[in-house]
Scaffold this motif. Structure first.
Motif, PDB file in Angstrom:
ATOM      1  N   TYR A 170       0.804  -1.211   0.000  1.00 49.29           N
ATOM      2  CA  TYR A 170       0.000   0.000   0.000  1.00 49.29           C
ATOM      3  C   TYR A 170       0.837   1.260   0.000  1.00 49.29           C
ATOM      4  CZ  TYR A 170      -4.040  -2.897   1.201  1.00 49.29           C
ATOM      5  OH  TYR A 170      -5.048  -3.841   1.187  1.00 49.29           O
ATOM      6  N   LEU A 185      -5.382   6.191  -9.478  1.00 49.08           N
ATOM      7  CA  LEU A 185      -5.056   4.872  -8.949  1.00 49.08           C
ATOM      8  C   LEU A 185      -4.649   3.917 -10.065  1.00 49.08           C
ATOM      9  CD1 LEU A 185      -7.953   4.498  -6.331  1.00 49.08           C
ATOM     10  CD2 LEU A 185      -5.639   5.397  -6.001  1.00 49.08           C
ATOM     11  N   TYR A 201      -4.270   3.110  -0.230  1.00 50.74           N
ATOM     12  CA  TYR A 201      -4.699   2.316  -1.379  1.00 50.74           C
ATOM     13  C   TYR A 201      -3.577   1.360  -1.793  1.00 50.74           C
ATOM     14  CZ  TYR A 201      -1.950   6.055  -3.439  1.00 50.74           C
ATOM     15  OH  TYR A 201      -0.934   6.947  -3.703  1.00 50.74           O
ATOM     16  N   VAL A 212     -10.087   0.464  -0.866  1.00 53.04           N
ATOM     17  CA  VAL A 212      -9.251   1.587  -0.423  1.00 53.04           C
ATOM     18  C   VAL A 212      -9.800   2.084   0.910  1.00 53.04           C
ATOM     19  CG1 VAL A 212      -8.641   2.255  -2.786  1.00 53.04           C
ATOM     20  CG2 VAL A 212     -10.661   3.273  -1.685  1.00 53.04           C
TER      21      VAL A 212
END
Length: 383
Positions: A170, A185, A201, A212
């Motif tokens: 992450y 993203l 995320y 997320v």
């Protein structure tokens, strides 16, 4: 006294500062019922505040003599000061609010209080922190097999160097007071983060769900449709005790309120649920789900989406907002503390102000309604 002379006298009293609260209410109600069209004053009209007031009074007189002319309870005024950067239209609920926009600073203490901007810290999977506003456009940061790059608009984008590795790792983006940021993203979804927000995320979405976490703050989501073997992969956002399930849509989540989490749907469809309950609530565009943090219940209501998404579009937007509500937003965006020296009158404000506006200019809007203030060491003291 006939109707024309009566409202003309109220306008005169308003300009002269002798109008009573009851007369303000009567005048405001009359003025607000006239159909839409702004009163626009050319910069040359505004050589001084007194001249501007006189021009406005003359405008009111002219309209009283022409009952069929369309007007609106809004005054757009442009002060004739050099380097005019913007014009701001403001409505004050109980009277007419004159706004004087100046780029010259009269109070030197405001010189260090500038609007927020694109500022954030990226926390990589190994804990290393990258100050995003300090790196150049085009700069690349690597986290394992993922390349993170700052594009020409100052936004963060992700791309894979290769497909090696299946470990779920992450990144986290933290925005400070006076900061905002946008990230794209790995699946193409876009997320805008407001001030004092933290968003976590994965570098690569794996399996049959994209998940997320919005730890705190406010975020606007534009979720990309994503498929695996022609099956849509849902997108889920966790916030405290709430979860939001998405297929492809645009929505806003606001967690600033210590009592409620507010999730507003702009486009598409989402389902809002509570982690500790099996209850879930589908939303339609224009609806907001409010999660009560104390008892975990969710209520739905219709909202004005203009006010919800204004921050993302670069504006403060107030609709029947109290002074503390406005100054709370100012404190996050200008990175200041607010202190009240006495009780605050229960004004209700409506208006739209660019977030690029300097603090002094924004405060001048409130000053015209009787709010007095000073600033010391990044503390706004309100009287």
């Amino acid at each position: 006294m006939d109707k024309q002379k009566y409202y003309e006298s109220l306008a005169s009293k308003w300009v002269g500062g002798t109008i009573s609260d009851e007369e303000k209410e009567v005048f405001s109600k009359w003025f607000s019922e006239i159909p839409d069209q702004d009163i626009v004053l050319h910069p040359s009209y505004a050589e001084s505040e007194e001249q501007l007031k006189l021009r406005i009074f003359n405008q009111v007189k002219a309209r009283l003599g022409k009952p069929h002319m369309e007007t609106k309870a809004t005054i757009s005024s442009f002060a004739a000061w050099r380097n005019i950067a913007a014009a701001i239209t403001v409505i004050f609920a109980s009277t007419l609010l004159i706004y004087f926009y100046k780029t010259d600073t009269e109070n030197d203490s405001f010189a260090t209080i500038v609007p927020g901007g694109s500022r954030a810290t990226l926390v990589l999977s190994d804990g290393k922190e990258v100050l995003l506003d300090s790196i150049n456009v085009g700069a690349k940061v690597y986290d394992g097999n993922v390349m993170i790059q700052k594009d020409e608009n100052g936004h963060l984008t992700y791309s894979f160097v290769n497909d090696e590795g299946s470990e779920l790792v992450y990144n986290t983006i933290n925005t400070p007071a006076g900061g905002e940021y946008r990230v794209t993203l790995p699946d193409g979804s876009k997320v805008w983060l407001n001030s004092l927000s933290s968003f976590k995320y994965p570098l690569k979405f794996a399996g049959n769900r994209r998940e997320v976490i919005l730890h705190y703050g406010e975020a606007y989501f534009e979720v990309a449709k994503h498929t695996d073997d022609k099956t849509r992969i849902p997108f889920r956002v966790y916030t405290d005790n709430q979860m939001v399930d998405v297929l492809g849509t645009q929505f806003n989540i606001n967690t600033y309120d210590s009592k409620k989490i507010k999730t507003s749907l702009v486009e598409g469809s989402i389902i809002v649920g509570v982690k500790s309950s099996s209850n879930s609530y589908p939303l339609s565009p224009g609806q907001q789900a409010q999660l009560n943090r104390k008892n975990g219940t969710i209520s739905l209501e219709s909202v004005n989406l203009d006010g919800i998404v204004a921050w993302k579009e670069g504006y403060f937007y107030f609709q029947d907002a109290s002074l503390p509500t406005i100054l709370e937003e100012f404190s996050r965006w200008y990175d200041i503390k607010v202190e009240y020296k006495n009780s605050v009158q229960e004004y209700q404000f409506m208006g739209k102000i660019p977030r690029s506006t300097e603090l002094e200019t924004a405060m001048e809007v409130l000053k015209t309604t009787g709010v007095n203030f000073e600033i010391k060491d990044k503390k706004l003291i309100v009287y």
